[in-house]
Scaffold this motif. Structure first.
Motif, PDB file in Angstrom:
ATOM      1  N   THR A  32       0.837  -1.208   0.000  1.00  0.00           N
ATOM      2  CA  THR A  32       0.000   0.000   0.000  1.00  0.00           C
ATOM      3  C   THR A  32       0.869   1.254   0.000  1.00  0.00           C
ATOM      4  N   LEU A  33       1.861   1.275   0.881  1.00  0.00           N
ATOM      5  CA  LEU A  33       2.760   2.425   0.950  1.00  0.00           C
ATOM      6  C   LEU A  33       3.544   2.601  -0.344  1.00  0.00           C
ATOM      7  N   ALA A  34       3.968   1.492  -0.949  1.00  0.00           N
ATOM      8  CA  ALA A  34       4.719   1.567  -2.206  1.00  0.00           C
ATOM      9  C   ALA A  34       3.855   2.139  -3.329  1.00  0.00           C
ATOM     10  N   PHE A  35       2.586   1.765  -3.381  1.00  0.00           N
ATOM     11  CA  PHE A  35       1.680   2.353  -4.372  1.00  0.00           C
ATOM     12  C   PHE A  35       1.470   3.845  -4.105  1.00  0.00           C
ATOM     13  N   ALA A  36       1.415   4.247  -2.833  1.00  0.00           N
ATOM     14  CA  ALA A  36       1.281   5.670  -2.518  1.00  0.00           C
ATOM     15  C   ALA A  36       2.510   6.447  -2.996  1.00  0.00           C
ATOM     16  N   VAL A  37       3.696   5.889  -2.774  1.00  0.00           N
ATOM     17  CA  VAL A  37       4.922   6.518  -3.259  1.00  0.00           C
ATOM     18  C   VAL A  37       4.888   6.615  -4.787  1.00  0.00           C
ATOM     19  N   ALA A  38       4.425   5.558  -5.427  1.00  0.00           N
ATOM     20  CA  ALA A  38       4.326   5.559  -6.891  1.00  0.00           C
ATOM     21  C   ALA A  38       3.387   6.667  -7.367  1.00  0.00           C
ATOM     22  N   ALA A  39       2.246   6.810  -6.713  1.00  0.00           N
ATOM     23  CA  ALA A  39       1.284   7.843  -7.122  1.00  0.00           C
ATOM     24  C   ALA A  39       1.885   9.238  -6.984  1.00  0.00           C
ATOM     25  N   VAL A  40       2.540   9.485  -5.885  1.00  0.00           N
ATOM     26  CA  VAL A  40       3.157  10.799  -5.679  1.00  0.00           C
ATOM     27  C   VAL A  40       4.272  11.028  -6.700  1.00  0.00           C
ATOM     28  N   SER A  41       5.095  10.009  -6.932  1.00  0.00           N
ATOM     29  CA  SER A  41       6.205  10.166  -7.882  1.00  0.00           C
ATOM     30  C   SER A  41       5.706  10.382  -9.311  1.00  0.00           C
ATOM     31  N   ILE A  42       4.565   9.807  -9.631  1.00  0.00           N
ATOM     32  CA  ILE A  42       3.976  10.024 -10.959  1.00  0.00           C
ATOM     33  C   ILE A  42       3.532  11.480 -11.101  1.00  0.00           C
ATOM     34  N   THR A  43       2.850  11.994 -10.080  1.00  0.00           N
ATOM     35  CA  THR A  43       2.373  13.377 -10.165  1.00  0.00           C
ATOM     36  C   THR A  43       3.528  14.367 -10.199  1.00  0.00           C
ATOM     37  N   LEU A  44       4.632  14.009  -9.559  1.00  0.00           N
ATOM     38  CA  LEU A  44       5.816  14.881  -9.569  1.00  0.00           C
ATOM     39  C   LEU A  44       6.720  14.612 -10.773  1.00  0.00           C
TER      40      LEU A  44
END
Length: 134
Positions: free
Chosen positions: A65-77
């Motif tokens: 779950t945390l890894a997907f959250a990091v992925a989402a943030v990194s995509i937006t950035l």
């Protein structure tokens, strides 16, 4: 705008992994979500026992779950490593679903079949359509 929608989808997919954690930790009674969920693993329960398997599964799915959250943030950035991180996370999710599956073919949809399809779609978006471009 499309990047934000994709990132939200990735984040939501990650949050869905918390259902396993919630069930394993007893935060949600299994009867409320899925009467066929046992918390057992076809591979790990025999060696670890059911309580340890549930604890390990809860930890693994929380990390996914945390890894997907990091992925989402990194995509937006628009980080250059976002696609690689997301691919690794999708693969980790597939492995987690496989390891913590109970081995029964009954009610596969609630045991992660939709999650597997979403992970496959993410990998196709990344490697076939090269989306999102950094």
């Amino acid at each position: 705008m499309t990047i934000w929608i994709f990132a939200f989808f990735v984040f939501a997919h990650g949050v869905a992994h918390m259902v396993y954690t919630s069930l394993a930790m007893g935060w949600i009674p299994a009867a409320d979500v899925n009467s066929t969920w046992s918390g057992a693993s076809w591979l790990l329960t025999g060696a670890l026992g059911l309580p340890a398997t549930r604890s390990l599964g809860a930890s693994v799915f929380t990390l996914v779950t945390l890894a997907f959250a990091v992925a989402a943030v990194s995509i937006t950035l628009r980080q250059p490593w976002a696609s690689t991180w997301l691919a690794g996370t999708a693969i980790a999710s597939i492995l987690a679903l496989f390891l913590f599956w109970d081995g029964s073919l009954q009610d596969l949809v609630s045991k992660g079949a939709i999650g597997l399809a979403i992970n496959k779609a993410i990998l196709i978006a990344l490697y076939v359509f090269r989306f999102p471009a950094a």
